[in-house]
Design an enzyme around this catalytic site. Structure first.
Site, PDB file in Angstrom:
ATOM      1  N   GLY A  10       0.825  -1.210   0.000  1.00  0.00           N
ATOM      2  CA  GLY A  10       0.000   0.000   0.000  1.00  0.00           C
ATOM      3  C   GLY A  10       0.857   1.257   0.000  1.00  0.00           C
ATOM      4  N   ALA A  57      -5.521  -2.628   5.419  1.00  0.00           N
ATOM      5  CA  ALA A  57      -6.886  -2.232   5.776  1.00  0.00           C
ATOM      6  C   ALA A  57      -7.758  -2.202   4.526  1.00  0.00           C
ATOM      7  CB  ALA A  57      -6.885  -0.833   6.407  1.00  0.00           C
ATOM      8  N   THR A  98      -7.428   6.315  11.740  1.00  0.00           N
ATOM      9  CA  THR A  98      -7.854   7.417  10.871  1.00  0.00           C
ATOM     10  C   THR A  98      -8.509   8.578  11.620  1.00  0.00           C
ATOM     11  OG1 THR A  98      -9.452   7.944   9.111  1.00  0.00           O
ATOM     12  CG2 THR A  98      -9.989   6.082  10.488  1.00  0.00           C
ATOM     13  N   ASP A  99      -8.461   9.742  10.995  1.00  0.00           N
ATOM     14  CA  ASP A  99      -9.190  10.921  11.503  1.00  0.00           C
ATOM     15  C   ASP A  99     -10.707  10.708  11.401  1.00  0.00           C
ATOM     16  OD1 ASP A  99      -8.841  10.907   8.693  1.00  0.00           O
ATOM     17  OD2 ASP A  99      -9.281  13.042   8.534  1.00  0.00           O
ATOM     18  N   TYR A 122     -16.455   2.957   7.363  1.00  0.00           N
ATOM     19  CA  TYR A 122     -14.986   2.868   7.420  1.00  0.00           C
ATOM     20  C   TYR A 122     -14.494   3.325   8.805  1.00  0.00           C
ATOM     21  CZ  TYR A 122     -10.131   4.275   6.598  1.00  0.00           C
ATOM     22  OH  TYR A 122      -8.766   4.453   6.699  1.00  0.00           O
ATOM     23  N   LYS A 126     -12.628   1.081  11.677  1.00  0.00           N
ATOM     24  CA  LYS A 126     -11.262   1.413  12.107  1.00  0.00           C
ATOM     25  C   LYS A 126     -11.241   1.673  13.617  1.00  0.00           C
ATOM     26  CE  LYS A 126      -8.011   1.833   9.956  1.00  0.00           C
ATOM     27  NZ  LYS A 126      -6.971   0.844   9.567  1.00  0.00           N
ATOM     28  N   TRP A 147      -5.729  11.882   5.317  1.00  0.00           N
ATOM     29  CA  TRP A 147      -5.520  12.467   3.993  1.00  0.00           C
ATOM     30  C   TRP A 147      -4.133  12.085   3.435  1.00  0.00           C
ATOM     31  CZ3 TRP A 147      -7.948  18.026   3.368  1.00  0.00           C
ATOM     32  CH2 TRP A 147      -9.234  18.028   3.926  1.00  0.00           C
TER      33      TRP A 147
END
Ligand SMILES: NC(=O)c1ccc[n+]([C@@H]2O[C@H](COP(=O)([O-])OP(=O)(O)OC[C@H]3O[C@@H](n4cnc5c(N)ncnc54)[C@H](OP(=O)(O)O)[C@@H]3O)[C@@H](O)[C@H]2O)c1
Length: 282
Positions: A10, A57, A98-99, A122, A126, A147
């Site tokens: 990734g 992920a 993640t945010d 999502y 997470k 981002w």
């Protein structure tokens, strides 16, 4: 150190390979290594790692809305499997999150201790992955980022650069604010984290913040494209997954350790220079 990297193909995985090249790296990704399968524990145990960086992920935010079970299998159950394997091997676990665990109702940067309340599948998966990792394995660092873009894989920077070379006008949302993060900078921050004894949740994103429209405008300007970037609202650009209007996170804990990521504008300029993305002005 012997370091397992899941999701090694990734965006972040590629940068981790470069940044951690002095270590003994074990690179795992689909199809040979699938976190939804029952051989995950055995495959990790036989490597006897010191560290497991779990970057694999299901990252398709809109796709998770139509495939919630798949997102759950990869991001929740898969993470639990990896966490159990790391615990059994006595390896430290670094889990990427993640945010999008936040709902965006705050107007100042989210702290690590702020309550999460994801708006989309999502983010929910997470967040549940974070919880499972922390419960399964006490020696876990959850690294929340946002981002992301890098040289490998699809991302916003490449999409905008490509679109700006073929279209005269780009419509980009101007009511979602966050922090673009270069995957190489994140990989370097993770390397620095490995030199600490941090545990629990930390935030790691590019410094400063912007809207997607401001981000796109900067990309277009840096590549010298004459394309016009038109601000539009989230409502005008209907997408399957809801996204937080504000997901700027404060890297408070990393800053306390002297670990800082560059300002997003500097990181972007550096990235575009390296990628040699340039459009001749008409
Ligand atoms: N990208 C972002 O903007 C962003 C923002 C915040 C947090 N994050 C988090 O940061 C981490 C790294 O993101 P990234 O952008 O590097 O993601 P990415 O480019 O999508 O890489 C994820 C890797 O995991 C692999 N994978 C998917 N399902 C798997 C499975 N069942 N078993 C094993 N591997 C599997 C993917 O393979 P395929 O490509 O074949 O599916 C891909 O190689 C992720 O945990 C992500 O949730 C990303």
């Amino acid at each position: 150190m012997r370091i397992v990297i899941t999701g090694a193909n990734g965006q972040l995985g590629y940068e981790l390979r470069v940044v951690l090249a002095e270590h003994n790296l074990v690179l795992l990704d689909v199809p040979a290594f699938d976190v939804t399968r029952s051989d995950v524990e055995r495959k990790i145990a036989e490597v006897r790692p010191d560290v497991v960086i779990h970057a694999a992920a299901f990252t398709n935010v809109d796709g998770a809305e139509s495939e919630p079970q798949r997102a759950m299998a990869v991001n929740v159950e898969g993470t639990e499997r990896v966490a159990r394997a790391a615990a059994d091997s006595g390896a430290r676990l670094v889990y990427l999150s993640t945010d999008y665990v936040f709902d965006g109702s705050k107007q100042t940067p989210y702290l690590e201790r702020d309550e999460a309340n994801p708006l989309n599948v999502y983010g929910q998966t997470k967040l549940e992955g974070e919880r499972r990792a922390l419960v399964r394995h006490s020696n876990t660092v959850v690294v929340r980022t946002a981002w992301l873009y890098g040289m490998h894989g699809r991302n916003f920077v490449k999409t905008i650069a490509q679109a700006a070379s073929t279209q005269s006008e780009l419509r980009v949302v101007d009511d979602q604010r966050g922090s673009p993060t270069h995957a190489g900078d994140l990989a370097r921050a993770i390397k620095a984290i490995l030199g600490t004894d941090l545990k629990g949740v930390v935030h790691a994103m590019g410094s400063g913040d912007c809207t997607w429209h401001e981000f796109a405008s900067e990309i277009v300007s840096l590549i010298g494209s004459p394309a016009r970037v038109v601000p539009v609202s989230t409502a005008e650009m209907a997408r399957p997954a809801r996204r937080p209007a504000y997901s700027v996170l404060a890297n408070t804990i990393l800053a306390g350790q002297g670990i800082r990521l560059p300002h997003w504008k500097d990181a972007l300029a550096q990235f575009l220079k390296q990628a040699k993305v340039k459009v001749e002005a008409k």
